[in-house]
Scaffold this motif. Structure first.
Motif, short mmCIF file in Angstrom:
data_model
loop_
_atom_site.label_atom_id
_atom_site.label_comp_id
_atom_site.label_asym_id
_atom_site.label_seq_id
_atom_site.Cartn_x
_atom_site.Cartn_y
_atom_site.Cartn_z
N SER A 1 46.63 54.96 28.59
CA SER A 1 46.19 53.57 28.56
C SER A 1 44.71 53.38 28.87
O SER A 1 44.03 52.59 28.21
CB SER A 1 47.04 52.73 29.51
N PRO A 2 44.13 54.08 29.88
CA PRO A 2 42.71 53.88 30.17
C PRO A 2 41.79 54.23 29.02
O PRO A 2 40.64 53.76 28.96
CB PRO A 2 42.46 54.79 31.38
N ALA A 3 42.27 55.06 28.08
CA ALA A 3 41.44 55.44 26.93
C ALA A 3 41.10 54.23 26.07
O ALA A 3 40.10 54.23 25.33
CB ALA A 3 42.15 56.50 26.09
N ALA A 4 41.91 53.17 26.16
CA ALA A 4 41.65 51.95 25.40
C ALA A 4 40.38 51.25 25.85
O ALA A 4 39.89 50.35 25.17
CB ALA A 4 42.84 51.00 25.52
N ALA A 5 39.84 51.68 26.99
CA ALA A 5 38.60 51.07 27.48
C ALA A 5 37.41 51.41 26.60
O ALA A 5 36.45 50.62 26.50
CB ALA A 5 38.33 51.52 28.92
N ALA A 6 37.42 52.59 25.96
CA ALA A 6 36.28 53.05 25.19
C ALA A 6 35.90 52.06 24.10
O ALA A 6 36.74 51.60 23.32
CB ALA A 6 36.60 54.41 24.57
N GLY A 7 34.62 51.68 24.09
CA GLY A 7 34.10 50.75 23.09
C GLY A 7 34.28 49.30 23.45
O GLY A 7 33.87 48.42 22.67
N ASN A 8 34.85 49.01 24.60
CA ASN A 8 35.12 47.62 25.00
C ASN A 8 34.41 47.27 26.31
O ASN A 8 34.06 48.14 27.11
CB ASN A 8 36.62 47.40 25.18
N ARG A 9 34.22 45.98 26.50
CA ARG A 9 33.66 45.47 27.75
C ARG A 9 34.80 45.39 28.77
O ARG A 9 35.82 44.75 28.51
CB ARG A 9 33.03 44.10 27.54
N ILE A 10 34.62 46.04 29.89
CA ILE A 10 35.70 46.14 30.86
C ILE A 10 35.19 45.77 32.26
O ILE A 10 33.99 45.63 32.49
CB ILE A 10 36.31 47.56 30.90
N ALA A 11 36.13 45.63 33.16
CA ALA A 11 35.82 45.43 34.58
C ALA A 11 36.28 46.66 35.34
O ALA A 11 37.28 47.30 34.99
CB ALA A 11 36.51 44.18 35.11
N PHE A 12 35.54 46.99 36.40
CA PHE A 12 35.89 48.12 37.24
C PHE A 12 35.71 47.70 38.69
O PHE A 12 34.67 47.14 39.07
CB PHE A 12 35.00 49.33 36.92
N GLU A 13 36.74 47.96 39.51
CA GLU A 13 36.72 47.48 40.90
C GLU A 13 37.07 48.60 41.87
O GLU A 13 37.94 49.44 41.60
CB GLU A 13 37.72 46.33 41.06
N VAL A 14 36.36 48.60 43.00
CA VAL A 14 36.61 49.53 44.08
C VAL A 14 36.68 48.72 45.36
O VAL A 14 35.93 47.76 45.55
CB VAL A 14 35.49 50.58 44.20
N ASP A 15 37.59 49.09 46.27
CA ASP A 15 37.65 48.37 47.54
C ASP A 15 38.11 49.29 48.65
O ASP A 15 38.57 50.39 48.41
CB ASP A 15 38.57 47.14 47.46
N ARG A 16 37.94 48.81 49.86
CA ARG A 16 38.40 49.53 51.05
C ARG A 16 38.92 48.51 52.04
O ARG A 16 38.22 47.56 52.39
CB ARG A 16 37.24 50.32 51.68
N MET A 17 40.17 48.67 52.48
CA MET A 17 40.80 47.75 53.42
C MET A 17 41.04 48.47 54.75
O MET A 17 41.52 49.60 54.77
CB MET A 17 42.14 47.24 52.87
N ASP A 18 40.71 47.82 55.82
CA ASP A 18 40.98 48.33 57.16
C ASP A 18 41.98 47.40 57.81
O ASP A 18 41.63 46.36 58.36
CB ASP A 18 39.68 48.38 57.97
N ASP A 19 43.26 47.76 57.73
CA ASP A 19 44.31 46.89 58.26
C ASP A 19 44.23 46.73 59.77
O ASP A 19 44.60 45.69 60.31
CB ASP A 19 45.69 47.43 57.88
N ALA A 20 43.77 47.79 60.45
CA ALA A 20 43.72 47.71 61.91
C ALA A 20 42.76 46.63 62.39
O ALA A 20 43.00 45.96 63.38
CB ALA A 20 43.32 49.06 62.49
N LEU A 21 41.65 46.45 61.67
CA LEU A 21 40.64 45.46 62.06
C LEU A 21 40.61 44.25 61.13
O LEU A 21 39.79 43.35 61.32
CB LEU A 21 39.25 46.12 62.09
N SER A 22 41.48 44.21 60.14
CA SER A 22 41.55 43.10 59.18
C SER A 22 40.18 42.83 58.56
O SER A 22 39.69 41.70 58.52
CB SER A 22 42.07 41.83 59.87
N GLN A 23 39.57 43.90 58.07
CA GLN A 23 38.28 43.75 57.42
C GLN A 23 38.19 44.73 56.25
O GLN A 23 39.05 45.60 56.10
CB GLN A 23 37.14 44.01 58.41
N GLY A 24 37.18 44.57 55.42
CA GLY A 24 37.05 45.45 54.28
C GLY A 24 35.96 44.98 53.34
O GLY A 24 35.22 44.03 53.63
N TRP A 25 35.86 45.64 52.21
CA TRP A 25 34.85 45.29 51.21
C TRP A 25 35.40 45.56 49.82
O TRP A 25 36.37 46.29 49.65
CB TRP A 25 33.56 46.09 51.42
#
Length: 242
Positions: free
Chosen positions: A151-175
């Motif tokens: 399925s990710p191969a369908a990204a080629a040639g198209n405008r896509i979004a890409f997201e990365v995150d990090r959650m810290d449950d112990a401190l209820s914070q993240g980015w």
């Protein structure tokens, strides 16, 4: 009295494989920017024992020491021992007076460089898809590899979004960092070889995933939620110790 366990790192030439507790302890300690000595001081232990716990494949600290160690690392025993590994992130309560910050492009790129798994959002004839992929940060792009018929191969040639995150449950914070750009399949053999060498890891999904796709961002944004105060105090007993 301090915890001065009789256990000591074995004097062998080869380092033993790190266990699950050791990996989580080491990762959390580095997230907080703490040395072995600083963690040891917080839980009234010896720095050598903290190092030993990180290195050994199998360790069995007492329940009392695990509580002290979790409090010293500003987390919980459940998080430290991997009891929440199968649960989705973000189950903790919101922090007291959280601070919300929009991130600049430079900080977004720095955070992208600290991670190895992100989510690619693509449009398909069946509808939108969001899929996790192992990725590599390049100078002005990100790259991930997949199978030509996946399925990710369908990204080629198209405008896509890409997201990365990090959650810290112990401190209820993240980015989180979001970039948008056009995905391109890499066909040059030399570039493919360079990407293979630069990759942080083989794809976690396994199999033949030899198709590299790069995304040069046309827009990159990010946000951070931070707790103004952590719950750790060297003089105040945390909720888990009561």
């Amino acid at each position: 009295m301090p915890h001065t366990s009789a256990l000591r790192p074995p004097s062998t030439v080869s380092r033993p494989r790190q266990g699950d507790l050791g990996r989580r302890l080491s990762t959390r300690r580095k997230q907080l920017g703490l040395s072995h000595q600083e963690v040891a001081a917080r839980c009234r232990s010896a720095a050598g024992y903290i190092s030993y716990l990180e290195q050994q494949p199998v360790t069995s600290p007492s329940a009392g020491f695990l509580i002290c160690l979790a409090n010293a690392l500003e987390t919980t025993v459940t998080e430290l021992t991997g009891g929440s590994a199968a649960l989705p992130p973000g189950r903790g309560r919101a922090a007291h007076r959280p601070q919300f910050t929009e991130l600049g492009a430079g900080e977004c790129r720095r955070l992208l460089g600290t991670h190895g798994v992100g989510r690619v959002g693509i449009s398909t004839p069946e509808g939108p898809l969001i899929l996790p992929v192992n990725y590599t940060l390049l100078e002005s792009a990100i790259a991930f590899r997949t199978a030509p018929n996946a399925s990710p191969a369908a990204a080629a040639g198209n405008r896509i979004a890409f997201e990365v995150d990090r959650m810290d449950d112990a401190l209820s914070q993240g980015w989180s960092v979001l970039l948008v750009g056009v995905a391109r399949a890499v066909t040059d053999i030399v570039q493919i070889g360079l990407l293979d060498k630069k990759a942080l890891s083989l794809p976690w999904a396994g199999g033949d995933r030899s198709l590299w796709i790069t995304v040069v961002p046309t827009r990159i944004t990010g946000r951070r939620i931070a707790a103004r105060d952590t719950h750790f105090s060297p003089t105040v007993t945390g909720p888990e110790l009561q």
